[in-house]
Design a protein around this motif. Structure first.
Motif, short mmCIF file in Angstrom:
data_model
loop_
_atom_site.label_atom_id
_atom_site.label_comp_id
_atom_site.label_asym_id
_atom_site.label_seq_id
_atom_site.Cartn_x
_atom_site.Cartn_y
_atom_site.Cartn_z
N SER A 164 0.84 -1.19 0.00
CA SER A 164 0.00 0.00 0.00
C SER A 164 0.88 1.24 0.00
CB SER A 164 -0.90 -0.01 1.24
OG SER A 164 -0.12 -0.07 2.41
N PRO A 165 0.37 2.38 -0.48
CA PRO A 165 1.20 3.59 -0.52
C PRO A 165 1.63 4.03 0.87
CG PRO A 165 -1.11 4.09 -0.97
CD PRO A 165 -0.98 2.60 -0.99
N PRO A 166 2.78 4.67 0.98
CA PRO A 166 3.26 5.12 2.30
C PRO A 166 2.32 6.15 2.90
CG PRO A 166 4.59 6.06 0.54
CD PRO A 166 3.70 5.04 -0.10
N PRO A 167 2.30 6.25 4.21
CA PRO A 167 1.40 7.21 4.87
C PRO A 167 1.76 8.65 4.49
CG PRO A 167 2.97 6.30 6.45
CD PRO A 167 3.12 5.51 5.19
N ALA A 168 0.78 9.38 4.01
CA ALA A 168 1.02 10.76 3.60
C ALA A 168 0.84 11.74 4.75
CB ALA A 168 0.07 11.14 2.46
N LYS A 169 0.12 11.31 5.78
CA LYS A 169 -0.18 12.19 6.90
C LYS A 169 -0.03 11.42 8.20
CE LYS A 169 -3.78 15.32 8.66
NZ LYS A 169 -5.17 15.81 8.47
N MET A 170 0.44 12.11 9.21
CA MET A 170 0.60 11.50 10.52
C MET A 170 -0.77 11.17 11.12
SD MET A 170 2.58 13.06 13.88
CE MET A 170 4.13 13.22 12.99
N PRO A 171 -0.96 9.94 11.64
CA PRO A 171 -2.24 9.61 12.27
C PRO A 171 -2.55 10.56 13.42
CG PRO A 171 -0.91 7.64 11.92
CD PRO A 171 -0.04 8.80 11.61
N PRO A 172 -3.83 10.86 13.66
CA PRO A 172 -4.18 11.87 14.68
C PRO A 172 -3.69 11.52 16.08
CG PRO A 172 -6.13 10.67 13.90
CD PRO A 172 -5.02 10.34 12.97
N GLU A 173 -3.78 10.24 16.48
CA GLU A 173 -3.32 9.88 17.82
C GLU A 173 -1.80 10.03 17.95
OE1 GLU A 173 -3.41 6.01 15.44
OE2 GLU A 173 -4.56 7.87 15.62
N LEU A 174 -1.09 9.79 16.84
CA LEU A 174 0.36 9.97 16.84
C LEU A 174 0.72 11.45 16.90
CD1 LEU A 174 3.12 8.59 16.65
CD2 LEU A 174 2.92 8.70 14.16
N GLU A 175 -0.04 12.26 16.20
CA GLU A 175 0.20 13.70 16.20
C GLU A 175 0.02 14.28 17.60
OE1 GLU A 175 -1.20 17.67 13.68
OE2 GLU A 175 -2.18 15.74 13.37
N LEU A 176 -1.00 13.82 18.32
CA LEU A 176 -1.22 14.30 19.69
C LEU A 176 -0.08 13.87 20.61
CD1 LEU A 176 -5.05 13.64 20.05
CD2 LEU A 176 -3.91 15.85 19.83
N TRP A 177 0.42 12.65 20.40
CA TRP A 177 1.54 12.17 21.22
C TRP A 177 2.80 12.99 20.96
CZ3 TRP A 177 5.81 8.64 19.80
CH2 TRP A 177 6.56 8.23 20.92
N VAL A 178 3.05 13.32 19.70
CA VAL A 178 4.22 14.14 19.35
C VAL A 178 4.09 15.52 19.99
CG1 VAL A 178 5.42 15.29 17.45
CG2 VAL A 178 4.72 12.90 17.23
N GLN A 179 2.89 16.09 19.95
CA GLN A 179 2.67 17.39 20.59
C GLN A 179 2.92 17.31 22.09
OE1 GLN A 179 -1.27 18.68 19.52
NE2 GLN A 179 -0.80 18.82 17.34
N SER A 180 2.52 16.22 22.71
CA SER A 180 2.77 16.03 24.13
C SER A 180 4.26 16.00 24.43
CB SER A 180 2.10 14.74 24.62
OG SER A 180 2.44 14.45 25.95
N ASN A 181 5.02 15.31 23.59
CA ASN A 181 6.47 15.27 23.77
C ASN A 181 7.10 16.64 23.59
OD1 ASN A 181 7.45 12.42 24.23
ND2 ASN A 181 6.20 12.08 22.43
N GLU A 182 6.60 17.40 22.64
CA GLU A 182 7.14 18.74 22.41
C GLU A 182 6.86 19.66 23.59
OE1 GLU A 182 5.37 19.84 18.74
OE2 GLU A 182 6.80 18.71 17.51
N LEU A 183 5.67 19.53 24.17
CA LEU A 183 5.35 20.33 25.36
C LEU A 183 6.27 19.96 26.52
CD1 LEU A 183 1.44 20.32 25.26
CD2 LEU A 183 2.95 22.27 24.86
N SER A 184 6.54 18.67 26.67
CA SER A 184 7.44 18.22 27.73
C SER A 184 8.85 18.76 27.51
CB SER A 184 7.46 16.69 27.77
OG SER A 184 8.38 16.22 28.73
N SER A 185 9.31 18.75 26.25
CA SER A 185 10.64 19.28 25.94
C SER A 185 10.72 20.78 26.23
CB SER A 185 10.99 19.02 24.48
OG SER A 185 11.07 17.64 24.22
N ALA A 186 9.66 21.51 25.87
CA ALA A 186 9.64 22.95 26.13
C ALA A 186 9.66 23.24 27.62
CB ALA A 186 8.39 23.57 25.49
N LYS A 187 8.97 22.41 28.39
CA LYS A 187 8.94 22.59 29.84
C LYS A 187 10.32 22.37 30.44
CE LYS A 187 6.68 20.78 33.99
NZ LYS A 187 5.69 19.78 34.51
N LEU A 188 11.05 21.38 29.92
CA LEU A 188 12.39 21.10 30.43
C LEU A 188 13.40 22.16 30.00
CD1 LEU A 188 12.53 17.24 29.82
CD2 LEU A 188 12.31 18.41 32.02
N ARG A 189 13.18 22.76 28.83
CA ARG A 189 14.10 23.79 28.36
C ARG A 189 13.86 25.13 29.03
NH1 ARG A 189 13.11 21.53 23.07
NH2 ARG A 189 11.56 23.16 22.71
#
Length: 233
Positions: free
Chosen positions: A181-206
């Motif tokens: 099947s063709p490669p994923p063109a867009k990040m799945p919504p649950e994965l996108e929310l998890w990435v955002q959570s990681n970015e918020l955690s990184s910003a908090k630590l910085r």
């Protein structure tokens, strides 16, 4: 003469073996070498978009202190073998190394749905759900008897010094030949929310580091001067 020396040598060997066993996870390294060799030489090559599987058992050295289910930390340990199988069969790791790069585990999350009892046979499925220039996101499922998914894990594989997207496209051309099947063109919504959570955690630590840097680099405030506003990348 030998009858006098043998007990001493025997005790030294036993002590050395106990020390080695206590300081080195021999079973882990032996199983990892077996997993890599089996995937490289005896298992069928796979497309990077295919789902791979490895089989495992919940043994007595995997159980929790309550003695009736698999220890939570063991799930993440088992993922090492599942990823090694995926890396070897798809050629992902070999091509990253050939391009002068490396891959490390940047983040992982796991959701437990039902515990695995001792002596339960289960399989771990692995698939790449999305990738970009720097990262390959993988999803793993722990599937028990009857097909029930006992746990779901998502891992973020950070690719260093080369392009993850370019490597993935190369593997698609080498092994898939349009059959998948063709490669994923867009990040799945649950994965996108998890990435955002990681970015918020990184910003908090910085933030504390940025605050300390500003306080050290700025001059003393005069009357009426505003405190610099902190920004995070």
């Amino acid at each position: 003469m030998w009858s006098v020396c043998l007990p001493g040598w025997g005790a030294a060997m036993v002590a050395s073996m106990l020390l080695l066993y206590g300081t080195l996870d021999i079973a882990y390294f032996a199983r990892m070498m077996y997993t890599v060799a089996r995937a490289r030489y005896f298992r069928k090559k796979a497309c990077i978009l295919e789902t791979t599987e490895v089989q495992s058992w919940c043994l007595l050295n995997d159980i929790d202190t309550l003695l009736y289910h698999m220890n939570n930390a063991r799930y993440l340990r088992e993922l090492d073998f599942a990823r090694a199988d995926f890396y070897e069969r798809t050629g992902l790791y070999a091509n990253i190394k050939a391009a002068g790069g490396a891959v490390v585990q940047a983040a992982a999350t796991i959701r437990y749905r039902r515990y695995l009892k001792p002596f339960t046979r289960f399989k771990i499925t692995s698939r790449a759900v999305y990738w970009d220039e720097k990262t390959v996101f993988m999803e793993h499922e722990f599937v028990g008897p009857g097909g029930f998914v006992h746990a779901v894990a998502v891992c973020r594989q950070r690719v260093i010094d080369t392009s993850a997207a370019a490597i993935a496209e190369l593997l698609l051309q080498l092994h898939c030949a349009g059959a998948c099947s063709p490669p994923p063109a867009k990040m799945p919504p649950e994965l996108e929310l998890w990435v955002q959570s990681n970015e918020l955690s990184s910003a908090k630590l910085r933030a504390p580091l940025a605050s300390q840097s500003i306080l050290q680099s700025t001059h003393p405030l005069s009357c009426g001067e505003m405190v610099p506003t902190l920004t995070t990348e």
